[in-house]
Design an enzyme around this catalytic site. Structure first.
Site, PDB file in Angstrom:
ATOM      1  N   LYS A 112      35.156  38.108 100.602  1.00 57.81           N
ATOM      2  CA  LYS A 112      35.374  39.524 100.267  1.00 57.81           C
ATOM      3  C   LYS A 112      33.999  40.147 100.038  1.00 57.81           C
ATOM      4  O   LYS A 112      33.695  40.676  98.959  1.00 57.81           O
ATOM      5  CB  LYS A 112      36.279  39.651  99.024  1.00 57.81           C
ATOM      6  CG  LYS A 112      37.759  39.426  99.320  1.00 57.81           C
ATOM      7  CD  LYS A 112      38.401  40.557 100.144  1.00 57.81           C
ATOM      8  CE  LYS A 112      38.655  41.787  99.288  1.00 57.81           C
ATOM      9  NZ  LYS A 112      39.289  42.872 100.114  1.00 57.81           N
ATOM     10  N   ASP A 150      47.855  27.108 101.211  1.00 54.29           N
ATOM     11  CA  ASP A 150      49.304  27.086 100.953  1.00 54.29           C
ATOM     12  C   ASP A 150      50.038  27.930 101.992  1.00 54.29           C
ATOM     13  O   ASP A 150      51.111  27.562 102.486  1.00 54.29           O
ATOM     14  CB  ASP A 150      49.639  27.662  99.560  1.00 54.29           C
ATOM     15  CG  ASP A 150      49.920  26.585  98.516  1.00 54.29           C
ATOM     16  OD1 ASP A 150      49.181  25.583  98.502  1.00 54.29           O
ATOM     17  OD2 ASP A 150      50.873  26.758  97.726  1.00 54.29           O
ATOM     18  N   TYR A 183      36.806  29.114  89.648  1.00 55.00           N
ATOM     19  CA  TYR A 183      37.449  28.008  88.923  1.00 55.00           C
ATOM     20  C   TYR A 183      36.544  27.434  87.837  1.00 55.00           C
ATOM     21  O   TYR A 183      37.014  26.817  86.891  1.00 55.00           O
ATOM     22  CB  TYR A 183      37.810  26.871  89.887  1.00 55.00           C
ATOM     23  CG  TYR A 183      39.088  27.042  90.649  1.00 55.00           C
ATOM     24  CD1 TYR A 183      39.353  28.190  91.376  1.00 55.00           C
ATOM     25  CD2 TYR A 183      40.032  26.026  90.659  1.00 55.00           C
ATOM     26  CE1 TYR A 183      40.516  28.321  92.098  1.00 55.00           C
ATOM     27  CE2 TYR A 183      41.208  26.152  91.389  1.00 55.00           C
ATOM     28  CZ  TYR A 183      41.436  27.297  92.105  1.00 55.00           C
ATOM     29  OH  TYR A 183      42.596  27.415  92.828  1.00 55.00           O
ATOM     30  N   ASP A 216      42.399  27.897  98.250  1.00 57.28           N
ATOM     31  CA  ASP A 216      43.638  27.475  97.595  1.00 57.28           C
ATOM     32  C   ASP A 216      44.810  28.284  98.134  1.00 57.28           C
ATOM     33  O   ASP A 216      45.836  27.746  98.550  1.00 57.28           O
ATOM     34  CB  ASP A 216      43.497  27.669  96.079  1.00 57.28           C
ATOM     35  CG  ASP A 216      44.759  27.275  95.328  1.00 57.28           C
ATOM     36  OD1 ASP A 216      45.335  26.221  95.662  1.00 57.28           O
ATOM     37  OD2 ASP A 216      45.167  28.030  94.424  1.00 57.28           O
ATOM     38  N   ASP A 231      41.512  39.076 103.047  1.00 58.79           N
ATOM     39  CA  ASP A 231      42.847  39.693 103.137  1.00 58.79           C
ATOM     40  C   ASP A 231      43.287  39.792 104.597  1.00 58.79           C
ATOM     41  O   ASP A 231      44.439  39.486 104.934  1.00 58.79           O
ATOM     42  CB  ASP A 231      42.886  41.066 102.425  1.00 58.79           C
ATOM     43  CG  ASP A 231      41.736  42.000 102.811  1.00 58.79           C
ATOM     44  OD1 ASP A 231      40.797  41.561 103.509  1.00 58.79           O
ATOM     45  OD2 ASP A 231      41.781  43.181 102.407  1.00 58.79           O
TER      46      ASP A 231
HETATM   47  C1  IPM Z   1      45.564  22.690  94.680  1.00 55.87           C
HETATM   48  C2  IPM Z   1      46.083  23.128  93.337  1.00 55.87           C
HETATM   49  C3  IPM Z   1      44.973  23.113  92.304  1.00 55.87           C
HETATM   50  C4  IPM Z   1      43.941  24.156  92.707  1.00 55.87           C
HETATM   51  C5  IPM Z   1      45.372  23.337  90.841  1.00 55.87           C
HETATM   52  C6  IPM Z   1      46.519  22.476  90.419  1.00 55.87           C
HETATM   53  C7  IPM Z   1      44.201  23.089  89.941  1.00 55.87           C
HETATM   54  O1  IPM Z   1      46.714  24.360  93.421  1.00 55.87           O
HETATM   55  O2  IPM Z   1      44.993  21.606  94.773  1.00 55.87           O
HETATM   56  O3  IPM Z   1      45.754  23.406  95.661  1.00 55.87           O
HETATM   57  O4  IPM Z   1      44.121  25.348  92.429  1.00 55.87           O
HETATM   58  O5  IPM Z   1      42.944  23.763  93.299  1.00 55.87           O
HETATM   59 MN    MN Z   2      46.954  25.054  95.487  1.00 56.11          MN
END
Ligand code: IPM
Ligand code: MN
Ligand code: NAD
Length: 352
Positions: free
Chosen positions: A190, A251, A140, A247, A223
């Protein structure tokens, strides 16, 4: 008196943050929470008004606050901008500017929501995972980065870079937290294809061997971790990851709990204010309709009460109120119900 800075942001950000604000106001009025609420523009809203997603004044206010509660940023209106002019760049600048390198993302299944997951209830029952995601380094932030060249020679470059110090300080957070849980950490990387991943693995192992022999550390390729998360997610307790894998995997884990709208997070540094945010985004597909699930934002407030505002008792109460609302059948649309954002907030207030 402590200061809580609200950064509602874009899309559903202001909708869900408004419900977290109501909870904070209720705790101030009835439970002795001694906090001043402030608010500032952030993300796309700040680009429109101020020309940049994060003004110096807002960053200064964030640094001076005791805790910052962010909603969400981004949206199609700003997607065509150069990267440094996008709402998301403001969020990265905020995280870096506050020095909050350790992102705690708990994923736990509320009993009432076991059927809301797309996985079988028996697979997610009792799920209680804590992601510790590195937040201010890795791909990032690494340099060089950018798009250059012409035609077939156009190049997009990002740099996945970690120093030993960056790895060790976030691993330390994971190991310290493990001592208050089941003393198990799985570190995802990884290392089989990336030098930065190999360094990650070596440094995490070395820190464990030197200072945390009481914590069981396993290494898992990222993975395989993604696969194990849907095969048998309750095998995990703490999952330690770099910025990018954290990240993606968080999710994925959100869906195990029933909805992305349920997952809060806390970003902590070496002292200083914490940054609290739902892990979901601005949800342009439902923004403006008042149907977003505010629980992730409200649970992020609970994390702020625990880690920055020194009211762990109220954190437990807020988490209990969310659980009580769910037990009573309160559900927004993402959870298969019909409640509006405000009605869900109301149900949580009733549970308080
Ligand atoms: C998160 C989001 C952020 C990230 C983006 C919006 C910069 O996806 O907080 O999970 O990738 O960290
Ligand atoms: Mn995210
Ligand atoms: P998203 O998280 O905004 O939405 C993904 C899906 O989940 C959508 O269908 C959305 O409706 C649903 N969803 C998310 N939160 C919900 C909630 N609280 N209640 C009910 N449903 C919810 O991800 P996206 O669509 O990929 O990204 C949209 C924008 O948000 C992009 O600009 C992205 O960069 C940004 N983003 C910001 C953050 C953040 O501010 N921390 C996090 C992720 C994405």
């Amino acid at each position: 008196m402590a200061t809580l800075l609200l950064l509602p942001g874009d899309g559903i950000g202001p909708e869900v943050t408004a419900q977290a604000r109501r909870v904070a106001e209720r705790l101030s009025a009835t439970a002795g929470l001694d906090v001043t609420l402030a608010e500032a523009r952030f993300g796309g809203a700040a680009i429109d008004a101020d020309g940049v997603p994060l003004t110096q004044a807002t960053l200064a206010a964030a640094r001076a606050a005791d805790a910052v509660l962010m909603g969400a940023v981004g949206g199609p209106q700003w997607a065509g901008q150069p990267y440094d002019k996008r709402p998301e760049a403001g969020l990265l600048a905020l995280r870096a500017g506050m020095g909050v390198f350790a992102n705690l993302r708990p994923a736990r299944t509320f009993a009432a929501l076991a059927a809301a997951s797309t996985l079988k209830p028996e697979v997610v029952a009792g799920l209680d995972i804590l992601f510790v995601r590195e937040l201010t380094g890795g791909v990032y932030f690494g340099e060089p980065r950018g798009i250059s060249g012409e035609g077939d020679a156009r190049r997009g470059v990002n740099t996945h870079l970690y120093t030993a110090a960056e790895i060790r300080r976030v691993a330390r957070v994971a190991f310290d937290l493990a001592r208050g849980r089941s003393r198990r950490v799985a570190s995802a990387d990884k290392a089989n294809v990336m030098e930065a991943g190999l360094l990650w693995r070596e440094e995490v192992q070395a820190l464990r061997d030197a200072e945390y022999p009481d914590v069981a550390l396993t290494h898992i390729l990222a993975d395989n971790c993604a696969m194990q998360l849907v095969r048998a997610p309750t095998q995990f307790d703490i999952i330690l990851t770099d910025n990018l894998f954290g990240d993606i995997l968080s999710d994925q884990a959100a869906m195990l709990t029933g909805s992305l709208g349920m997952l809060p997070s806390a970003a902590l540094g070496a002292g200083g204010p914490g940054l609290y945010e739902p892990i979901h985004g601005s949800a342009p597909d439902i923004a403006g309709r008042g149907v977003a699930n505010p629980c992730a934002a409200i649970l992020s407030l609970a994390m702020a009460l625990r880690y920055s505002l020194r009211r762990p008792d109220l954190a437990v109460r807020v988490e209990g109120a969310v659980e009580a609302a769910l037990d009573a059948g309160a559900r927004t649309r993402d959870l298969g119900g019909t409640l509006t954002t405000a009605a869900m907030g109301e149900a949580v207030l009733a549970g308080l």
